[in-house]
Design an enzyme around this catalytic site. Sequence first.
Site, PDB file in Angstrom:
ATOM      1  N   HIS A 104      66.714  50.889  52.344  1.00 52.06           N
ATOM      2  CA  HIS A 104      65.361  51.439  52.397  1.00 52.06           C
ATOM      3  C   HIS A 104      65.366  52.773  53.120  1.00 52.06           C
ATOM      4  O   HIS A 104      66.250  53.057  53.935  1.00 52.06           O
ATOM      5  CB  HIS A 104      64.393  50.469  53.087  1.00 52.06           C
ATOM      6  N   MET A 105      64.350  53.541  52.823  1.00 51.99           N
ATOM      7  CA  MET A 105      64.138  54.841  53.453  1.00 51.99           C
ATOM      8  C   MET A 105      62.835  54.781  54.226  1.00 51.99           C
ATOM      9  O   MET A 105      61.829  54.275  53.717  1.00 51.99           O
ATOM     10  CB  MET A 105      64.085  55.906  52.360  1.00 51.99           C
ATOM     11  N   VAL A 115      66.884  45.281  58.494  1.00 53.55           N
ATOM     12  CA  VAL A 115      66.684  44.636  57.199  1.00 53.55           C
ATOM     13  C   VAL A 115      67.771  45.138  56.246  1.00 53.55           C
ATOM     14  O   VAL A 115      67.865  46.351  55.983  1.00 53.55           O
ATOM     15  CB  VAL A 115      65.282  44.935  56.624  1.00 53.55           C
TER      16      VAL A 115
HETATM   17  P1  AMP Z   1      65.423  49.155  59.691  1.00 51.44           P
HETATM   18  O1  AMP Z   1      65.508  49.076  61.176  1.00 51.44           O
HETATM   19  O2  AMP Z   1      65.818  50.510  59.173  1.00 51.44           O
HETATM   20  O3  AMP Z   1      66.161  48.034  59.000  1.00 51.44           O
HETATM   21  O4  AMP Z   1      63.898  49.052  59.353  1.00 51.44           O
HETATM   22  C1  AMP Z   1      63.258  47.889  58.919  1.00 51.44           C
HETATM   23  C2  AMP Z   1      61.789  48.192  58.942  1.00 51.44           C
HETATM   24  O5  AMP Z   1      61.111  47.236  58.167  1.00 51.44           O
HETATM   25  C3  AMP Z   1      61.171  48.164  60.338  1.00 51.44           C
HETATM   26  O6  AMP Z   1      60.565  49.423  60.625  1.00 51.44           O
HETATM   27  C4  AMP Z   1      60.144  47.035  60.257  1.00 51.44           C
HETATM   28  O7  AMP Z   1      58.984  47.287  61.001  1.00 51.44           O
HETATM   29  C5  AMP Z   1      59.876  46.985  58.758  1.00 51.44           C
HETATM   30  N1  AMP Z   1      59.417  45.702  58.267  1.00 51.44           N
HETATM   31  C6  AMP Z   1      59.979  44.491  58.470  1.00 51.44           C
HETATM   32  N2  AMP Z   1      59.290  43.530  57.852  1.00 51.44           N
HETATM   33  C7  AMP Z   1      58.262  44.149  57.216  1.00 51.44           C
HETATM   34  C8  AMP Z   1      57.192  43.685  56.389  1.00 51.44           C
HETATM   35  N3  AMP Z   1      57.029  42.396  56.071  1.00 51.44           N
HETATM   36  N4  AMP Z   1      56.311  44.608  55.925  1.00 51.44           N
HETATM   37  C9  AMP Z   1      56.456  45.906  56.233  1.00 51.44           C
HETATM   38  N5  AMP Z   1      57.462  46.402  56.989  1.00 51.44           N
HETATM   39  C10 AMP Z   1      58.347  45.531  57.487  1.00 51.44           C
END
Ligand code: AMP
Length: 114
Positions: free
Chosen positions: A100-101, A96
């Site tokens: 974010h952390m 994403v």
């Molecule tokens: P990253 O791989 O660091 O980009 O982490 C993205 C994180 O966002 C992953 O751990 C996903 O499970 C989480 N994620 C994606 N969509 C959602 C959502 N709608 N609500 C909560 N977490 C999410």
Amino acid sequence: MDDCIFCKIVKGEIPCRKVYEDDEALAFDDIHPMAPVHVVIVPKRHLATLLEVDEDALPAVAAMIRAAQEAARIKGIAERGFRTVINCNEEGGQVVFHLHMHLLGGRKLADGLG
Ligand code: AMP
Ligand code: ZN
């Protein structure tokens, strides 16, 4: 950012399980938890990756860190300990592209950083 999933969560257009919120940051449970406690903390301001953090963006990053502290206390893992992770770009595992952390805890986490 119109097509950013975390901007949509910040705006309330997509639901989340909110853990903590203030003017500049939001913390919510990860939808695919990797540990008993797995919280995602985002600055409300859209920054795509850690590489976009310049002097002007430092307050948003500070707010993200403060929100992570609060989330750790709220989840009851502050004293036991936890891990924070920021993934960046493809080989870093970023999926994403809104900064974010991850806050992970609630069990003894594996040694090493993989
Ligand atoms: P990253 O791989 O660091 O980009 O982490 C993205 C994180 O966002 C992953 O751990 C996903 O499970 C989480 N994620 C994606 N969509 C959602 C959502 N709608 N609500 C909560 N977490 C999410
Ligand atoms: Zn965004």
